[in-house]
Design a protein around this motif. Structure first.
Motif, mmCIF file in Angstrom:
data_model
loop_
_atom_site.group_PDB
_atom_site.id
_atom_site.type_symbol
_atom_site.label_atom_id
_atom_site.label_comp_id
_atom_site.label_asym_id
_atom_site.label_seq_id
_atom_site.Cartn_x
_atom_site.Cartn_y
_atom_site.Cartn_z
ATOM 1 N N SER A 13 23.303 -19.700 47.860
ATOM 2 C CA SER A 13 22.027 -20.240 48.311
ATOM 3 C C SER A 13 20.892 -19.222 48.194
ATOM 4 O O SER A 13 19.745 -19.567 48.422
ATOM 5 N N ALA A 14 21.216 -17.983 47.857
ATOM 6 C CA ALA A 14 20.179 -16.960 47.725
ATOM 7 C C ALA A 14 19.379 -17.215 46.448
ATOM 8 O O ALA A 14 19.935 -17.483 45.399
ATOM 9 N N MET A 15 18.083 -17.120 46.557
ATOM 10 C CA MET A 15 17.207 -17.360 45.422
ATOM 11 C C MET A 15 17.043 -16.074 44.626
ATOM 12 O O MET A 15 16.505 -15.098 45.135
ATOM 13 N N PRO A 16 17.491 -16.056 43.353
ATOM 14 C CA PRO A 16 17.281 -14.848 42.563
ATOM 15 C C PRO A 16 15.806 -14.705 42.185
ATOM 16 O O PRO A 16 15.138 -15.671 41.835
ATOM 17 N N ILE A 17 15.322 -13.483 42.286
ATOM 18 C CA ILE A 17 13.971 -13.151 41.856
ATOM 19 C C ILE A 17 14.098 -12.055 40.811
ATOM 20 O O ILE A 17 14.631 -10.985 41.088
ATOM 21 N N VAL A 18 13.617 -12.324 39.625
ATOM 22 C CA VAL A 18 13.688 -11.384 38.518
ATOM 23 C C VAL A 18 12.286 -10.828 38.294
ATOM 24 O O VAL A 18 11.338 -11.592 38.144
ATOM 25 N N THR A 19 12.153 -9.511 38.292
ATOM 26 C CA THR A 19 10.863 -8.889 38.036
ATOM 27 C C THR A 19 10.914 -8.179 36.693
ATOM 28 O O THR A 19 11.796 -7.370 36.442
ATOM 29 N N ILE A 20 9.957 -8.509 35.840
ATOM 30 C CA ILE A 20 9.871 -7.909 34.514
ATOM 31 C C ILE A 20 8.579 -7.108 34.456
ATOM 32 O O ILE A 20 7.502 -7.639 34.714
ATOM 33 N N GLN A 21 8.702 -5.842 34.144
ATOM 34 C CA GLN A 21 7.525 -4.991 33.973
ATOM 35 C C GLN A 21 7.362 -4.737 32.485
ATOM 36 O O GLN A 21 8.306 -4.302 31.817
ATOM 37 N N GLN A 22 6.156 -5.009 31.993
ATOM 38 C CA GLN A 22 5.916 -4.873 30.562
ATOM 39 C C GLN A 22 4.436 -4.716 30.295
ATOM 40 O O GLN A 22 3.610 -4.899 31.185
ATOM 41 N N GLY A 23 4.133 -4.405 29.061
ATOM 42 C CA GLY A 23 2.750 -4.417 28.615
ATOM 43 C C GLY A 23 2.309 -5.860 28.409
ATOM 44 O O GLY A 23 3.136 -6.774 28.392
ATOM 45 N N VAL A 34 10.402 -16.521 30.239
ATOM 46 C CA VAL A 34 10.732 -17.100 31.549
ATOM 47 C C VAL A 34 11.810 -18.169 31.397
ATOM 48 O O VAL A 34 12.761 -18.234 32.178
ATOM 49 N N ARG A 35 11.695 -19.008 30.380
ATOM 50 C CA ARG A 35 12.704 -20.047 30.148
ATOM 51 C C ARG A 35 14.074 -19.435 29.868
ATOM 52 O O ARG A 35 15.079 -19.839 30.442
ATOM 53 N N ARG A 36 14.093 -18.411 29.007
ATOM 54 C CA ARG A 36 15.373 -17.793 28.638
ATOM 55 C C ARG A 36 16.019 -17.051 29.814
ATOM 56 O O ARG A 36 17.241 -17.102 30.000
ATOM 57 N N VAL A 37 15.211 -16.338 30.582
ATOM 58 C CA VAL A 37 15.744 -15.633 31.750
ATOM 59 C C VAL A 37 16.292 -16.639 32.761
ATOM 60 O O VAL A 37 17.389 -16.466 33.312
ATOM 61 N N THR A 38 15.547 -17.704 32.994
ATOM 62 C CA THR A 38 16.004 -18.745 33.911
ATOM 63 C C THR A 38 17.319 -19.341 33.420
ATOM 64 O O THR A 38 18.273 -19.482 34.196
ATOM 65 N N ASP A 39 17.389 -19.683 32.145
ATOM 66 C CA ASP A 39 18.621 -20.244 31.577
ATOM 67 C C ASP A 39 19.805 -19.300 31.744
ATOM 68 O O ASP A 39 20.926 -19.735 32.029
ATOM 69 N N ALA A 40 19.563 -18.003 31.578
ATOM 70 C CA ALA A 40 20.647 -17.021 31.729
ATOM 71 C C ALA A 40 21.197 -17.022 33.155
ATOM 72 O O ALA A 40 22.418 -16.973 33.365
ATOM 73 N N PHE A 41 20.310 -17.099 34.154
ATOM 74 C CA PHE A 41 20.767 -17.143 35.542
ATOM 75 C C PHE A 41 21.477 -18.453 35.853
ATOM 76 O O PHE A 41 22.481 -18.466 36.562
ATOM 77 N N VAL A 42 20.967 -19.552 35.321
ATOM 78 C CA VAL A 42 21.618 -20.847 35.522
ATOM 79 C C VAL A 42 23.029 -20.808 34.952
ATOM 80 O O VAL A 42 23.993 -21.242 35.598
ATOM 81 N N ASP A 43 23.172 -20.270 33.742
ATOM 82 C CA ASP A 43 24.492 -20.177 33.110
ATOM 83 C C ASP A 43 25.421 -19.226 33.841
ATOM 84 O O ASP A 43 26.596 -19.529 34.064
ATOM 85 N N ALA A 44 24.929 -18.058 34.223
ATOM 86 C CA ALA A 44 25.776 -17.032 34.835
ATOM 87 C C ALA A 44 26.169 -17.376 36.269
ATOM 88 O O ALA A 44 27.312 -17.154 36.669
ATOM 89 N N TYR A 45 25.233 -17.899 37.054
ATOM 90 C CA TYR A 45 25.474 -18.122 38.481
ATOM 91 C C TYR A 45 25.753 -19.579 38.829
ATOM 92 O O TYR A 45 26.049 -19.886 39.980
ATOM 93 N N ALA A 49 17.990 -24.443 38.158
ATOM 94 C CA ALA A 49 16.864 -23.684 37.611
ATOM 95 C C ALA A 49 15.756 -23.524 38.652
ATOM 96 O O ALA A 49 15.055 -22.510 38.658
ATOM 97 N N GLU A 50 15.615 -24.491 39.532
ATOM 98 C CA GLU A 50 14.554 -24.457 40.547
ATOM 99 C C GLU A 50 14.695 -23.294 41.517
ATOM 100 O O GLU A 50 13.749 -22.946 42.221
ATOM 101 N N THR A 51 15.868 -22.687 41.577
ATOM 102 C CA THR A 51 16.076 -21.581 42.515
ATOM 103 C C THR A 51 15.756 -20.218 41.911
ATOM 104 O O THR A 51 15.784 -19.215 42.617
#
Length: 74
Positions: A13-23, A34-45, A49-51
């Motif tokens: 139930s924990a909401m993952p928060i991914v922080t990306i630092q970039q130029g 954002v779509r790809r990172v979200t998909d990776a978390f959906v697949d792995a965990y 996607a809403e979380t």
């Protein structure tokens, strides 16, 4: 005396928060990222996607460097 009664937090139930630092990048590239990172978390965990939250922190080229040189000077 027993241990205090603590409410357990379910990991699922924990909401993952991914922080990306970039130029700075183009908005379309960030949408795709954002779509790809979200998909990776959906697949792995196996979570909805809403979380998943993705935060992009853009740093100007004159505000960071690598190998002793500002990125703006490269």
């Amino acid at each position: 005396m027993g241990a205090p009664n603590r409410k357990r937090t379910r990991r699922s139930s924990a909401m993952p928060i991914v922080t990306i630092q970039q130029g700075p990048r183009d908005t379309e590239l960030k949408r795709d990222l954002v779509r790809r990172v979200t998909d990776a978390f959906v697949d792995a965990y196996k979570i909805p996607a809403e979380t998943v939250q993705v935060w992009i922190h853009e740093v100007p080229a004159e505000s960071w460097g690598a190998a002793g040189t500002l990125t703006a000077d490269q």
